[in-house]
Scaffold this motif. Structure first.
Motif, PDB file in Angstrom:
ATOM      1  N   ASN A   7      -5.198  57.140  56.825  1.00  0.00           N
ATOM      2  CA  ASN A   7      -5.457  56.138  57.865  1.00  0.00           C
ATOM      3  C   ASN A   7      -5.472  54.716  57.312  1.00  0.00           C
ATOM      4  OD1 ASN A   7      -5.673  58.086  59.868  1.00  0.00           O
ATOM      5  ND2 ASN A   7      -7.879  58.323  59.566  1.00  0.00           N
ATOM      6  N   ASP A   8      -5.612  54.565  56.003  1.00  0.00           N
ATOM      7  CA  ASP A   8      -5.652  53.243  55.374  1.00  0.00           C
ATOM      8  C   ASP A   8      -4.265  52.682  55.063  1.00  0.00           C
ATOM      9  OD1 ASP A   8      -8.520  53.125  55.153  1.00  0.00           O
ATOM     10  OD2 ASP A   8      -8.393  54.513  53.453  1.00  0.00           O
ATOM     11  N   LEU A   9      -3.238  53.520  55.181  1.00  0.00           N
ATOM     12  CA  LEU A   9      -1.896  53.133  54.708  1.00  0.00           C
ATOM     13  C   LEU A   9      -1.357  51.840  55.309  1.00  0.00           C
ATOM     14  CD1 LEU A   9       0.191  56.382  54.220  1.00  0.00           C
ATOM     15  CD2 LEU A   9      -0.306  54.613  52.542  1.00  0.00           C
ATOM     16  N   ASP A  10      -1.471  51.663  56.608  1.00  0.00           N
ATOM     17  CA  ASP A  10      -0.930  50.449  57.231  1.00  0.00           C
ATOM     18  C   ASP A  10      -1.600  49.199  56.668  1.00  0.00           C
ATOM     19  OD1 ASP A  10       0.865  51.892  58.762  1.00  0.00           O
ATOM     20  OD2 ASP A  10      -0.384  51.846  60.571  1.00  0.00           O
ATOM     21  N   ASN A  11      -2.923  49.249  56.530  1.00  0.00           N
ATOM     22  CA  ASN A  11      -3.644  48.096  55.979  1.00  0.00           C
ATOM     23  C   ASN A  11      -3.282  47.855  54.517  1.00  0.00           C
ATOM     24  OD1 ASN A  11      -5.010  47.485  58.374  1.00  0.00           O
ATOM     25  ND2 ASN A  11      -6.657  48.914  57.886  1.00  0.00           N
ATOM     26  N   MET A  13      -0.422  48.568  53.094  1.00  0.00           N
ATOM     27  CA  MET A  13       0.931  47.987  53.050  1.00  0.00           C
ATOM     28  C   MET A  13       0.931  46.529  53.502  1.00  0.00           C
ATOM     29  SD  MET A  13       2.520  50.276  51.484  1.00  0.00           S
ATOM     30  CE  MET A  13       4.021  49.314  51.401  1.00  0.00           C
ATOM     31  N   ASP A  14       0.050  46.162  54.430  1.00  0.00           N
ATOM     32  CA  ASP A  14      -0.076  44.746  54.805  1.00  0.00           C
ATOM     33  C   ASP A  14      -0.555  43.921  53.613  1.00  0.00           C
ATOM     34  OD1 ASP A  14       0.745  45.255  57.419  1.00  0.00           O
ATOM     35  OD2 ASP A  14      -1.312  45.320  58.215  1.00  0.00           O
ATOM     36  N   LYS A  17       2.359  43.472  51.192  1.00  0.00           N
ATOM     37  CA  LYS A  17       3.312  42.438  51.634  1.00  0.00           C
ATOM     38  C   LYS A  17       2.817  41.043  51.266  1.00  0.00           C
ATOM     39  CE  LYS A  17       5.122  45.123  55.454  1.00  0.00           C
ATOM     40  NZ  LYS A  17       4.894  45.483  56.835  1.00  0.00           N
ATOM     41  N   ASN A  37       5.538  51.462  47.432  1.00  0.00           N
ATOM     42  CA  ASN A  37       5.876  51.696  48.833  1.00  0.00           C
ATOM     43  C   ASN A  37       4.907  52.710  49.457  1.00  0.00           C
ATOM     44  OD1 ASN A  37       6.808  54.341  48.183  1.00  0.00           O
ATOM     45  ND2 ASN A  37       8.777  53.489  47.575  1.00  0.00           N
ATOM     46  N   ASN A  38       5.152  52.989  50.730  1.00  0.00           N
ATOM     47  CA  ASN A  38       4.308  53.909  51.489  1.00  0.00           C
ATOM     48  C   ASN A  38       4.159  55.260  50.772  1.00  0.00           C
ATOM     49  OD1 ASN A  38       2.908  53.452  53.883  1.00  0.00           O
ATOM     50  ND2 ASN A  38       4.292  54.720  55.075  1.00  0.00           N
ATOM     51  N   LYS A  42       0.908  57.265  49.499  1.00  0.00           N
ATOM     52  CA  LYS A  42       0.638  58.617  50.016  1.00  0.00           C
ATOM     53  C   LYS A  42       0.356  59.573  48.865  1.00  0.00           C
ATOM     54  CE  LYS A  42       3.201  58.688  54.352  1.00  0.00           C
ATOM     55  NZ  LYS A  42       4.405  59.176  55.038  1.00  0.00           N
TER      56      LYS A  42
END
Length: 164
Positions: A7-11, A13-14, A17, A37-38, A42
């Motif tokens: 659940n933390d992946l999007d944050n 990756m932000d 960036k 990367n993602n 993971k």
């Protein structure tokens, strides 16, 4: 400090960036659109090696601590010839910089090593990454030498911290 979840992946990756933008502005091309990367994160999450520092429900920073040494480390003369904890993929959310988060992450890595009876921590950073160089030195790491990773034009400085 807690283990990261998917659940933390999007944050995460932000934060990556923003960190890549900051690195590039200093002519540091250690990270890019391909790495990390993602899938990299993971794998860290699935291996239980990625840790998150949260403040007010937001990810303030993260660090991967495992025991996987890259083959390039074999070229260097380390102080100890024993199993080491290795710091990878560490970043502080730009919104939380200059608050000691980096130091807390590294101190947490030291705690993990001590809990596993490991007396040696290794890590590396791009030779132009002055922020990480200063942080590692401030946290008691000593430079051991430089290596060049496959696919990278520049050298990376390798550091160690002997915990005894």
């Amino acid at each position: 400090m807690r283990k990261a979840t998917l659940n933390d992946l999007d944050n995460i990756m932000d934060i990556i960036k923003e960190t890549v933008k900051d690195m590039n502005s200093s002519n540091n091309y250690q990270w890019d659109d391909n790495y990390p990367n993602n899938n990299t994160f993971k794998n860290d999450i699935n291996n239980n090696t990625l840790y998150i520092k949260e403040i007010g429900g937001n990810i303030a920073g993260f660090i991967c601590v495992d025991y996987n040494e890259t083959k390039e480390y074999d070229e260097l003369d380390w102080s100890l010839n024993e199993k080491a904890a290795v710091i990878h993929r560490m970043a502080v959310n730009p919104k939380f910089r200059r608050r000691g988060i980096g130091t807390k992450l590294i101190n947490f890595a030291k705690e993990i090593a001590v809990d596993k009876n490991i007396n040696h921590i290794k890590t590396d950073t791009h030779s132009s990454n002055d922020k990480m160089d200063n942080l590692f030195r401030k946290c008691g790491f000593n430079p051991v030498g430089k290596v060049q990773f496959e696919g990278k034009e520049d050298t990376f400085i390798c550091y160690e911290n002997v915990l005894k």
